[in-house]
Design a protein around this motif. Structure first.
Motif: not given
Length: 151
Positions: A28-29, A31-32, A34-36, A89-90, A93-94, A97
């Motif tokens: 999770i860290n 994959a996500l 960058s959007q924290y 998770a992938s 992320s998509r 984003t």
């Protein structure tokens, strides 16, 4: 990454071991992460899945709560739980984003609107007490000029 995200993890019908928790946290860290700044909460739920045709698998559901937007819910069912976590998770992320990019692009395309227009403010608002105080302050009596005094 500013820090590690708090991830709520739950499992049904099988134990949530420490290696599995560590794997979920790492995925999770990755994959996500960058959007924290836009993520308020993440919840991961693992369970057994029994399909109507008799096939069974492991289900991974990921819920991502975004600030000021609808939640992102991703579900994936695979024979192995680690594969289900990776795919979910992938996809999360998509989706996150794409949703954040959509909001940013919408804000960039918005026409220029002033704050007064946005809130419907006008210059002559009779109900505003600050306007009447300002009028009282600016309307002071004027003295006639005395004779013999030069300014």
């Amino acid at each position: 990454m500013p820090g590690s995200m708090k991830i709520d993890m739950h499992s049904q019908h099988f134990p949530l071991s420490e290696p599995l928790q560590a794997y979920i946290t790492r995925r999770i860290n990755f994959a996500l992460g960058s959007q924290y700044n836009n993520i308020m909460r993440i919840a991961v739920k693992l369970s057994d899945s029994k399909e109507s045709n008799g096939a069974s698998g492991k289900r991974c559901q990921i819920l991502v709560k975004l600030a000021g937007q609808a939640d992102v819910v991703i579900e994936d069912i695979q024979a192995q739980i680690y594969v289900a976590i990776d795919r979910a998770a992938s996809r999360a992320s998509r989706s996150v984003t794409r949703r954040i990019a959509r909001v940013r692009n919408k804000a960039l395309r918005a026409p220029d609107i002033s704050v007064a227009d946005y809130y419907g403010l006008t210059d002559e608002d009779d109900n505003d007490p600050l306007n009447s105080e300002f009028v009282e302050f600016t309307e002071y009596p004027t003295k006639p000029a005395e004779e013999g005094v030069t300014r």
